[in-house]
Design a protein around this motif. Structure first.
Motif, short mmCIF file in Angstrom:
data_model
loop_
_atom_site.label_atom_id
_atom_site.label_comp_id
_atom_site.label_asym_id
_atom_site.label_seq_id
_atom_site.Cartn_x
_atom_site.Cartn_y
_atom_site.Cartn_z
N GLY A 58 0.82 -1.22 -0.10
CA GLY A 58 0.02 -0.07 0.05
C GLY A 58 0.93 1.27 0.04
N HIS A 73 -4.07 6.25 4.16
CA HIS A 73 -3.26 5.09 3.91
C HIS A 73 -4.02 4.06 3.13
CE1 HIS A 73 -0.97 6.84 7.44
NE2 HIS A 73 -2.10 6.90 7.90
N TRP A 75 -4.65 0.13 1.49
CA TRP A 75 -4.66 -1.49 1.69
C TRP A 75 -4.92 -1.91 0.24
CZ3 TRP A 75 -5.45 1.65 5.90
CH2 TRP A 75 -4.69 1.37 6.75
N ARG A 78 -6.98 -5.16 0.07
CA ARG A 78 -8.52 -5.14 0.67
C ARG A 78 -9.26 -4.14 -0.13
NH1 ARG A 78 -7.25 -5.42 6.85
NH2 ARG A 78 -6.16 -7.64 6.89
#
Length: 143
Positions: A58, A73, A75, A78
């Protein structure tokens, strides 16, 4: 001190994958959103994390604002993102600009599900000042 702190947890983001994977592209998008919302960047840090067994790395985009900060941030494994927008309201109320910045980033990431939170931090500019403490008076102890 007085400020507005916004957070967002974004799930199943349907955005272009570059926004989840490319720190520089995300950082430039954040800088543009900051400027478009009338806030002022005074520094930035964009970082890509290495890939792991869970998937691609990420990224984190942090923009230091004259008014406080923006942190994003991602990910990518996901399709998730967390956002943190904080503005101080010392010299002026920047709350609507912070909300506009958050909305611009929500539009960029296109989450299917989002959890938004908002906190008023510190003491309002319009609140009465805290009462002064009474000075301590020392009296000699009688002999």
């Amino acid at each position: 001190m007085d400020g507005l702190h916004l957070t967002a947890d974004l799930h199943r983001c349907r955005c272009d994958p570059q926004w989840l994977l490319d720190a520089n592209a995300l950082g430039q998008a954040c800088l543009a959103a900051v400027a478009n919302c009338g806030l002022h960047s005074v520094g930035q840090l964009f970082h890509t994390f290495p890939a792991s067994a869970q998937g691609p790395g990420g990224v984190t985009a942090t923009v230091l604002l004259a008014e406080s900060h923006l942190c994003v941030h991602t990910w990518p494994e996901r399709a998730a993102v967390t956002l943190d927008v904080y503005v101080c309201n010392f010299s002026a109320d920047h709350s609507e600009r912070a909300r506009a910045l958050q909305q611009a980033l929500l539009a960029l990431f296109q989450p299917e599900r989002q959890q938004l939170q908002e906190w008023q931090r510190g003491q309002s500019l319009h609140a009465a000042p805290a009462p002064a403490l009474a000075p301590l008076v020392f009296s000699p102890v009688p002999a």
